[in-house]
Design a protein around this motif. Structure first.
Motif, short mmCIF file in Angstrom:
data_model
loop_
_atom_site.label_atom_id
_atom_site.label_comp_id
_atom_site.label_asym_id
_atom_site.label_seq_id
_atom_site.Cartn_x
_atom_site.Cartn_y
_atom_site.Cartn_z
N ASP A 95 -71.27 10.78 32.03
CA ASP A 95 -71.94 11.28 30.83
C ASP A 95 -72.20 12.77 31.04
O ASP A 95 -71.90 13.33 32.10
N VAL A 97 -74.97 16.31 29.70
CA VAL A 97 -76.10 16.87 28.96
C VAL A 97 -75.84 18.36 28.82
O VAL A 97 -75.47 19.03 29.81
N TYR A 101 -81.28 21.75 27.61
CA TYR A 101 -81.43 20.37 27.18
C TYR A 101 -82.87 20.07 26.81
O TYR A 101 -83.81 20.75 27.23
N ASP A 102 -83.02 19.05 25.99
CA ASP A 102 -84.35 18.55 25.66
C ASP A 102 -84.81 17.65 26.81
O ASP A 102 -84.06 16.78 27.25
N GLU A 105 -84.25 14.00 26.31
CA GLU A 105 -82.85 13.60 26.36
C GLU A 105 -82.38 13.46 27.80
O GLU A 105 -81.69 12.50 28.15
N ALA A 108 -83.79 10.30 29.25
CA ALA A 108 -83.17 9.11 28.67
C ALA A 108 -81.78 8.88 29.26
O ALA A 108 -81.41 7.73 29.58
N ARG A 109 -81.01 9.95 29.41
CA ARG A 109 -79.65 9.79 29.94
C ARG A 109 -79.68 9.43 31.42
O ARG A 109 -78.87 8.61 31.87
N SER A 112 -80.70 5.77 31.59
CA SER A 112 -79.60 4.91 31.16
C SER A 112 -78.57 4.75 32.28
O SER A 112 -78.10 3.63 32.54
#
Length: 388
Positions: A95, A97, A101-102, A105, A108-109, A112
């Motif tokens: 993945d 980012v 970045y926020d 976010e 969360a990534r 995950s």
């Protein structure tokens, strides 16, 4: 985390603090030295633009050692650079980012990816346990994909075929040279198992010491949502078991047949004694008991013979003649009333009951049915029988 900017490292630390243990490196070689010591992280946060060894180069090096399931990598790319995103994913990133970045976010990534990594670990441990178990089973365990290729075969296949596991992996039964008729049999069974049903399969197999009888069960393997992902086959050599069972059936048949002759002689002598008057009352009582016991023994031997015939595929012999089922059932119920005086038996007859049949077999069937009803129903209730 591999990030050359001290500011970005500190920012990521604040975001992830309390959620995971973050170890940071300013350059790729230092991180690789850490990995060389055998310490594998759950996730790598990797900046794309690193001095010296770039993020893409470092990612390619990691992927040459570990795949995306073994070591997930989350790339940190520059906003607006689609080419960087594509290059990162092509190189094996799980993945990405974009910076800046926020914080929510990023968290969360990362969460995950960690959750996915835990699922992969559990799956890997389960697969390792399955393979260890299969390696110690005498049965041959195989797994098929939807193209009917072998994706797993247990080491016991060597004993069956004298071929190593590697000979089977990635191949279908047709590619392994199996006869066309048996390939079709397997294809039908595998397709049915992929519909979610368990399937049994039996076939002859040319072994090193002659033809063997193999019995296989095909089981669907499902994911958490119930989707069938693959089919598992468990094959067992039942040659000795079938041979032993056949010998046992023949032995039962021989013994049963040989027992009927002396029993018939006993019954005949008893019947002669009773016809001649049987002496005093005590002697007649003894003869009658012998007759009943010998008759019962003869019935048991007949049942054994019937069992042997059915197991050998010969079926039950029928002696048919015109008779009234009312008389057959009446005699059965009378005998059961005597045997079970503590129970109530009620029966009723409607319509024509004459037909051509084997009365002994029908009496045997009725006796079993009514005796079970008497045995397993509440004692205070009556058992009803209806003939129509």
């Amino acid at each position: 985390m591999v990030e050359d900017s001290a500011l970005e490292r500190e920012r990521a630390r604040r975001v992830l603090e309390g959620h995971c243990v973050l170890e940071v490196f300013a350059e790729g070689p230092t991180m690789l030295e850490r990995l060389a010591l055998g310490v594998r992280p759950a996730l790598v946060l990797l900046d794309l633009n690193l001095p010296g060894l770039s993020g893409i180069e470092l990612l390619r090096f990691l992927r040459a050692q570990l795949d995306a399931a073994e070591l997930p990598v989350l790339m940190l790319t520059v906003a607006g650079s689609k080419a960087d995103v594509v290059a990162s994913l092509e190189a094996g990133a799980n993945d990405y980012v974009t910076k800046p970045y926020d914080p929510a976010e990023l968290l969360a990534r990362v969460t995950s990816q960690l959750r996915t990594q835990q699922l992969h670990q559990r799956l890997r441990h389960a697969e390792e346990g399955f393979r260890r178990l299969a390696a110690h089973l005498p049965d041959v365990v195989a797994r098929f994909d939807r193209q009917h290729r072998h994706t797993f075969v247990s080491p016991s296949i060597l004993r069956f075929t004298a071929q190593p596991v590697e000979h089977f992996l990635g191949k279908t039964n047709a590619e392994l040279g199996m006869p066309a008729e048996r390939v079709q049999q397997w294809d039908v069974a595998i397709d049915e198992a992929f519909t979610g049903r368990e399937v049994s399969l039996e076939f002859e197999f040319p072994g090193a010491d002659g033809r063997r009888t193999v019995q296989s069960r095909l089981l669907p393997e499902r994911d958490d949502r119930g989707n069938v992902l693959s089919v598992l086959s468990i094959a067992r050599d039942v040659t000795e078991e079938r041979t032993r069972a056949e010998h046992e059936r023949h032995l039962i048949g021989i013994v049963s047949h040989d027992l009927k002759n002396p029993l018939a002689a006993i019954l005949m002598q008893v019947q002669v004694g009773l016809m001649r008057g049987g002496g005093d009352a005590a002697t007649r009582d003894i003869l009658e008991r012998i007759r009943r016991t010998a008759t019962r023994a003869t019935d048991l031997v007949s049942d054994l013979l019937d069992f042997t015939r059915t197991r050998l595929g010969g079926g039950l012999p029928l002696a048919t003649r015109p008779q009234d089922l009312r008389d057959v059932l009446g005699q059965v119920l009378e005998e059961l009333r005597i045997a079970r005086p503590d129970r109530q038996l009620r029966w009723e007859v409607e319509g024509e009951t004459s037909l051509v049949s084997d009365g002994e077999r029908l009496a045997q069937l009725a006796t079993n049915l009514v005796a079970n009803a008497l045995q397993y129903s509440p004692r205070e209730t009556a058992v009803g029988v209806r003939l129509e």
